[in-house]
Write a protein that holds these residues in place. Structure first.
Motif, PDB file in Angstrom:
ATOM      1  N   ALA A  78       0.828  -1.208   0.000  1.00 16.40           N
ATOM      2  CA  ALA A  78       0.000   0.000   0.000  1.00 16.40           C
ATOM      3  C   ALA A  78       0.861   1.256   0.000  1.00 16.40           C
ATOM      4  CB  ALA A  78      -0.933  -0.008   1.207  1.00 16.40           C
ATOM      5  N   ARG A  79       1.937   1.227   0.789  1.00 15.03           N
ATOM      6  CA  ARG A  79       2.831   2.391   0.853  1.00 15.03           C
ATOM      7  C   ARG A  79       3.446   2.678  -0.510  1.00 15.03           C
ATOM      8  NH1 ARG A  79       5.749   0.536   4.574  1.00 15.03           N
ATOM      9  NH2 ARG A  79       7.631  -0.017   3.401  1.00 15.03           N
ATOM     10  N   ARG A  80       3.874   1.619  -1.184  1.00 14.58           N
ATOM     11  CA  ARG A  80       4.444   1.791  -2.529  1.00 14.58           C
ATOM     12  C   ARG A  80       3.369   2.218  -3.526  1.00 14.58           C
ATOM     13  NH1 ARG A  80      10.119   1.598  -2.980  1.00 14.58           N
ATOM     14  NH2 ARG A  80      10.910   0.218  -1.339  1.00 14.58           N
ATOM     15  N   ALA A  81       2.162   1.707  -3.345  1.00 12.41           N
ATOM     16  CA  ALA A  81       1.067   2.065  -4.255  1.00 12.41           C
ATOM     17  C   ALA A  81       0.779   3.555  -4.197  1.00 12.41           C
ATOM     18  CB  ALA A  81      -0.188   1.265  -3.890  1.00 12.41           C
ATOM     19  N   VAL A  82       0.739   4.105  -2.974  1.00 12.93           N
ATOM     20  CA  VAL A  82       0.505   5.550  -2.822  1.00 12.93           C
ATOM     21  C   VAL A  82       1.587   6.337  -3.549  1.00 12.93           C
ATOM     22  CG1 VAL A  82       0.498   7.451  -1.160  1.00 12.93           C
ATOM     23  CG2 VAL A  82      -0.758   5.349  -0.653  1.00 12.93           C
ATOM     24  N   ARG A  83       2.829   5.916  -3.380  1.00 16.24           N
ATOM     25  CA  ARG A  83       3.946   6.628  -4.015  1.00 16.24           C
ATOM     26  C   ARG A  83       3.864   6.537  -5.546  1.00 16.24           C
ATOM     27  NH1 ARG A  83       9.948   5.246  -2.080  1.00 16.24           N
ATOM     28  NH2 ARG A  83       8.998   5.994  -0.148  1.00 16.24           N
ATOM     29  N   LEU A  84       3.549   5.355  -6.070  1.00 14.68           N
ATOM     30  CA  LEU A  84       3.466   5.184  -7.520  1.00 14.68           C
ATOM     31  C   LEU A  84       2.331   6.014  -8.119  1.00 14.68           C
ATOM     32  CD1 LEU A  84       4.089   1.340  -7.771  1.00 14.68           C
ATOM     33  CD2 LEU A  84       5.575   3.130  -8.669  1.00 14.68           C
ATOM     34  N   LEU A  85       1.205   6.069  -7.430  1.00 15.56           N
ATOM     35  CA  LEU A  85       0.081   6.854  -7.930  1.00 15.56           C
ATOM     36  C   LEU A  85       0.414   8.342  -7.941  1.00 15.56           C
ATOM     37  CD1 LEU A  85      -2.813   4.928  -6.168  1.00 15.56           C
ATOM     38  CD2 LEU A  85      -2.348   4.994  -8.623  1.00 15.56           C
ATOM     39  N   ASP A  89       0.568  10.973 -11.181  1.00  8.95           N
ATOM     40  CA  ASP A  89      -0.029  12.308 -11.206  1.00  8.95           C
ATOM     41  C   ASP A  89       1.017  13.372 -11.548  1.00  8.95           C
ATOM     42  OD1 ASP A  89      -2.506  11.326 -10.587  1.00  8.95           O
ATOM     43  OD2 ASP A  89      -2.372  11.765  -8.447  1.00  8.95           O
ATOM     44  N   GLU A  90       2.224  13.227 -10.969  1.00 13.56           N
ATOM     45  CA  GLU A  90       3.275  14.199 -11.228  1.00 13.56           C
ATOM     46  C   GLU A  90       3.750  14.136 -12.677  1.00 13.56           C
ATOM     47  OE1 GLU A  90       4.556  16.693  -9.424  1.00 13.56           O
ATOM     48  OE2 GLU A  90       2.894  16.229  -8.074  1.00 13.56           O
ATOM     49  N   LEU A  95       4.262  16.938 -17.804  1.00 13.80           N
ATOM     50  CA  LEU A  95       4.011  17.018 -19.240  1.00 13.80           C
ATOM     51  C   LEU A  95       3.168  18.243 -19.580  1.00 13.80           C
ATOM     52  CD1 LEU A  95       3.287  13.274 -20.122  1.00 13.80           C
ATOM     53  CD2 LEU A  95       5.377  14.575 -20.539  1.00 13.80           C
ATOM     54  N   ALA A  96       2.188  18.527 -18.709  1.00 18.66           N
ATOM     55  CA  ALA A  96       1.350  19.705 -18.941  1.00 18.66           C
ATOM     56  C   ALA A  96       2.174  20.982 -18.870  1.00 18.66           C
ATOM     57  CB  ALA A  96       0.211  19.742 -17.917  1.00 18.66           C
ATOM     58  N   GLU A  97       3.106  21.036 -17.898  1.00 19.31           N
ATOM     59  CA  GLU A  97       3.955  22.223 -17.769  1.00 19.31           C
ATOM     60  C   GLU A  97       4.830  22.412 -19.004  1.00 19.31           C
ATOM     61  OE1 GLU A  97       6.194  22.321 -14.170  1.00 19.31           O
ATOM     62  OE2 GLU A  97       4.439  22.061 -12.888  1.00 19.31           O
ATOM     63  N   ILE A  98       5.361  21.301 -19.523  1.00 19.20           N
ATOM     64  CA  ILE A  98       6.208  21.379 -20.719  1.00 19.20           C
ATOM     65  C   ILE A  98       5.393  21.867 -21.912  1.00 19.20           C
ATOM     66  CG2 ILE A  98       7.524  20.007 -22.383  1.00 19.20           C
ATOM     67  CD1 ILE A  98       8.364  18.229 -19.997  1.00 19.20           C
ATOM     68  N   LEU A 298       9.786  15.683  -8.270  1.00 21.31           N
ATOM     69  CA  LEU A 298       8.998  16.900  -8.348  1.00 21.31           C
ATOM     70  C   LEU A 298       8.907  17.399  -9.785  1.00 21.31           C
ATOM     71  CD1 LEU A 298      10.342  18.927  -5.268  1.00 21.31           C
ATOM     72  CD2 LEU A 298       8.203  17.661  -5.432  1.00 21.31           C
ATOM     73  N   ALA A 299       7.802  18.052 -10.098  1.00 22.95           N
ATOM     74  CA  ALA A 299       7.659  18.699 -11.397  1.00 22.95           C
ATOM     75  C   ALA A 299       8.655  19.856 -11.477  1.00 22.95           C
ATOM     76  CB  ALA A 299       6.229  19.204 -11.578  1.00 22.95           C
TER      77      ALA A 299
END
Length: 317
Positions: A78-85, A89-90, A95-98, A298-299
Motif C-alpha cells: 500500500a505504501r508503494r502504491a501511494v507513491r506510484l500513484l 499524477d506528477e 508534461l502539462a507544464e512542458i 517533483l515537477a
C-alpha cells in the motif's frame, strides 16, 4: 535489437486499479469504504484484492470484525502504491507544464513562522523568475501539512515531521530551531517596568495554542524549568489572527515565532499596535526542516520553487 524487460509485477498483469485499491484500503480499512472511494461495487473491490494477493504471491490482508487489517506485506504494498500513484499524477503535471511553456502550479506548505521568514520572500523572487506559474501556499501545523504531503496536495513544506506516519516516507533537509518571542500591545504595563517582566508574566492573561501542541508544550516547559508560574487565565485558540487581535486590544500576552513578532511590530498594521517584549527567557521550538516525499520526483516548477526557498533560507540563516 534489445527487448524491453518488464518487472515481475507488470509482466504478471499488475494494474493501476490494484494500486488504487490498496492505497484506499490503507486509509479506510474497509473493503466497502475503499470501493466507495473508487466508485466501484464491493464485489469488484473484493475481486481486485484477491487478484492483488495472487499477483504478489503473499498474504496482504486479514479480515477482522472491524474490516480489513493489512499485513506487513500489505502495508508495504500500500505504501508503494501511494507513491506510484503520486508519481503518475506528477508525470501528467510535468508534461502539462512542458506543453504549456513554463506554466504550472506549485503547492507549498509552511508553519506560520517560516511562512513569514522564508516563504514570502521566496514567493516574491519566484514571481519574477516564474511569472506564469501559480503558487499556492498553505499555512498550517505540521501534522496537517504532513498529511497534505502524503495525499499529494503539497509538493513540499517547511515544518516538522508529522507524527503517526512511517518516517521512511519523508526526506527532510534540516534548517534549525525556531525562536519564539512574547508579544503585547503597545503601551502594555510590562513595558513600563522592563526589569520586572519575568516576575509579572503570570499576572496577565495569555493567548496560547491548545494543550498538547508543540508551541504550548515548549512555552509551559520553559516556564516550569525556570521555576515560574504557569498562566492562570488562558484563551486557547488555533487562530493566529485572533491571537494578534486579542493582544493588540487587551493586556494579554502571546508567544509567536520571533520572525512573526518582528514582522507585526515593524511592517504590519498601526505602528506600535503590537510589540515584542524584551527577552526574559529563551524560548525555542524544536528544529524544523524542508520536507518532501522520499523518492518522489517533483515537477520542474516545484523543483525550482524548492531551490528558491532553500536559497532564501541560506541567505537569512
Amino acid at each position: 535489437m534489445s527487448h524491453i524487460r518488464y518487472p515481475g509485477f507488470a509482466r504478471r498483469g499488475l494494474k493501476i486499479s490494484h494500486l488504487r485499491l490498496f492505497a484506499a484500503l490503507s486509509h479506510t480499512g474497509q473493503i466497502s469504504a475503499a470501493a466507495e472511494t473508487l466508485a466501484i461495487s464491493q464485489p469488484a473491490a473484493s475481486r481486485l484484492a484477491a487478484e492483488t494477493e495472487q499477483l504478489a504471491g503473499a498474504r496482504l490482508y486479514n479480515r477482522t470484525s472491524r474490516g480489513i487489517e493489512l499485513t506487513a506485506a500489505g502495508d508495504a504494498f500500500a505504501r508503494r502504491a501511494v507513491r506510484l500513484l503520486l508519481e503518475i499524477d506528477e508525470t501528467e503535471r510535468e508534461l502539462a507544464e512542458i506543453q504549456e511553456g513554463g506554466t504550472g502550479r506549485v503547492n507549498v506548505g509552511s508553519v506560520t513562522g517560516t511562512s513569514v521568514e522564508h516563504v514570502l520572500p521566496a514567493v516574491r523572487r519566484a514571481r519574477l523568475e516564474m511569472p506564469r506559474v501559480a503558487i499556492n501556499i498553505e499555512v498550517a501545523t505540521s501534522d496537517i501539512l504532513g498529511e497534505g504531503l502524503v495525499q499529494g496536495n503539497l509538493d513540499f513544506y517547511l515544518g516538522r515531521l508529522p507524527l503517526g506516519h512511517d518516517m521512511r516516507l519523508f526526506e527532510a533537509t534540516p534548517v534549525g530551531p525556531e525562536p519564539i518571542s512574547l508579544i503585547v500591545r503597545g503601551g502594555h504595563p510590562l513595558l513600563r517596568s522592563p526589569r520586572r517582566i519575568r516576575e509579572r508574566l503570570s499576572e496577565f492573561d495569555w493567548v496560547l495554542p491548545f494543550e498538547g501542541t508543540l508551541m504550548r508544550t515548549t512555552i509551559e516547559s520553559a516556564l516550569v524549568a525556570h521555576g515560574m508560574k504557569l498562566p492562570a487565565k488562558v484563551l486557547n485558540t488555533s487562530s493566529f489572527m485572533l491571537t494578534v487581535m486579542t493582544v493588540s486590544r487587551t493586556n494579554a500576552i502571546a508567544p509567536v515565532s520571533t520572525a512573526v513578532a518582528r514582522f507585526f511590530a515593524n511592517d504590519f498594521g498601526a505602528s506600535g499596535a503590537v510589540v515584542e517584549l524584551p527577552p526574559v527567557l529563551k524560548f525555542e521550538v524544536e528544529p524544523y526542516a524542508v520536507i518532501r516525499m522520499a523518492g518522489r520526483e517533483l515537477a520542474p516548477a516545484a523543483r525550482r520553487m524548492m531551490d528558491i526557498v532553500s536559497a532564501e533560507i541560506g541567505r537569512t540563516r
